[in-house]
Write a protein that holds these residues in place. Structure first.
Motif, PDB file in Angstrom:
ATOM      1  N   PRO A 126      42.939 130.369  48.353  1.00  0.00           N
ATOM      2  CA  PRO A 126      43.304 128.988  48.707  1.00  0.00           C
ATOM      3  C   PRO A 126      42.082 128.062  48.779  1.00  0.00           C
ATOM      4  N   PHE A 127      40.962 128.589  49.263  1.00  0.00           N
ATOM      5  CA  PHE A 127      39.734 127.794  49.342  1.00  0.00           C
ATOM      6  C   PHE A 127      39.295 127.350  47.947  1.00  0.00           C
ATOM      7  N   GLN A 128      39.301 128.280  46.986  1.00  0.00           N
ATOM      8  CA  GLN A 128      38.896 127.951  45.622  1.00  0.00           C
ATOM      9  C   GLN A 128      39.848 126.945  44.985  1.00  0.00           C
ATOM     10  N   ILE A 129      41.130 127.080  45.252  1.00  0.00           N
ATOM     11  CA  ILE A 129      42.117 126.167  44.686  1.00  0.00           C
ATOM     12  C   ILE A 129      41.871 124.750  45.192  1.00  0.00           C
ATOM     13  N   ILE A 130      41.652 124.607  46.492  1.00  0.00           N
ATOM     14  CA  ILE A 130      41.403 123.273  47.059  1.00  0.00           C
ATOM     15  C   ILE A 130      40.118 122.685  46.497  1.00  0.00           C
ATOM     16  N   LYS A 131      39.067 123.498  46.437  1.00  0.00           N
ATOM     17  CA  LYS A 131      37.768 123.017  45.947  1.00  0.00           C
ATOM     18  C   LYS A 131      37.873 122.541  44.506  1.00  0.00           C
ATOM     19  N   GLU A 132      38.487 123.329  43.633  1.00  0.00           N
ATOM     20  CA  GLU A 132      38.617 122.936  42.231  1.00  0.00           C
ATOM     21  C   GLU A 132      39.523 121.721  42.068  1.00  0.00           C
ATOM     22  N   PHE A 133      40.582 121.654  42.844  1.00  0.00           N
ATOM     23  CA  PHE A 133      41.499 120.517  42.750  1.00  0.00           C
ATOM     24  C   PHE A 133      40.772 119.214  43.049  1.00  0.00           C
ATOM     25  N   TYR A 134      40.001 119.191  44.123  1.00  0.00           N
ATOM     26  CA  TYR A 134      39.301 117.958  44.484  1.00  0.00           C
ATOM     27  C   TYR A 134      38.131 117.673  43.552  1.00  0.00           C
ATOM     28  N   GLU A 135      37.499 118.712  43.003  1.00  0.00           N
ATOM     29  CA  GLU A 135      36.447 118.485  42.007  1.00  0.00           C
ATOM     30  C   GLU A 135      37.032 117.862  40.746  1.00  0.00           C
ATOM     31  N   ASN A 136      38.218 118.315  40.332  1.00  0.00           N
ATOM     32  CA  ASN A 136      38.872 117.743  39.158  1.00  0.00           C
ATOM     33  C   ASN A 136      39.268 116.292  39.388  1.00  0.00           C
ATOM     34  N   GLU A 194      36.303 114.056  43.479  1.00  0.00           N
ATOM     35  CA  GLU A 194      35.919 113.894  44.881  1.00  0.00           C
ATOM     36  C   GLU A 194      35.102 115.105  45.321  1.00  0.00           C
ATOM     37  N   GLN A 195      34.039 114.848  46.020  1.00  0.00           N
ATOM     38  CA  GLN A 195      33.226 115.923  46.589  1.00  0.00           C
ATOM     39  C   GLN A 195      33.521 116.001  48.085  1.00  0.00           C
ATOM     40  N   ILE A 196      34.006 117.145  48.524  1.00  0.00           N
ATOM     41  CA  ILE A 196      34.286 117.319  49.943  1.00  0.00           C
ATOM     42  C   ILE A 196      33.480 118.501  50.457  1.00  0.00           C
ATOM     43  N   SER A 197      33.163 118.447  51.726  1.00  0.00           N
ATOM     44  CA  SER A 197      32.302 119.466  52.327  1.00  0.00           C
ATOM     45  C   SER A 197      33.069 120.759  52.575  1.00  0.00           C
ATOM     46  N   HIS A 198      32.299 121.794  52.851  1.00  0.00           N
ATOM     47  CA  HIS A 198      32.856 123.119  53.142  1.00  0.00           C
ATOM     48  C   HIS A 198      33.796 123.042  54.348  1.00  0.00           C
TER      49      HIS A 198
END
Length: 99
Positions: free
Chosen positions: A49-59, A62-66
């Protein structure tokens, strides 16, 4: 005489409150996490789930923190577990468009 009634009531109240808080903040979250992981495995999704959220926002650009990703993961896990599948579909569509 009043202590005979008050002490058992206080003990039961403390035990009940402790049990409720343990359920609400520990057990419920673990149950939700297990449910989301089973859903991802069911659809043969190898990402967390962490990877999914990170890639979704990168696409989205948007850059969001850990810490923000962890907060979003917990919120989605407990309140909107279907969002992980929706975000994964969006990631997959984005990858298809860019290839």
């Amino acid at each position: 005489m009043a202590f005979i009634i008050i002490i058992p009531i206080l003990i039961v109240t403390i035990i009940g409150l402790t049990g409720y808080l343990a359920y609400r903040f520990l057990i419920y979250d673990l149950y939700c996490k297990r449910s989301v992981n089973q859903s991802l495995q069911k659809y043969n999704i190898k990402k967390t789930p962490f990877q999914i959220i990170k890639e979704f926002y990168e696409n989205k650009g948007e850059q969001i923190s850990h810490q923000e990703i962890q907060n979003l993961e917990k919120n989605y896990r407990q309140n909107e577990p279907e969002q992980f599948l929706t975000m994964y579909d969006a990631i997959r569509d984005y990858d298809k468009e860019n290839n």
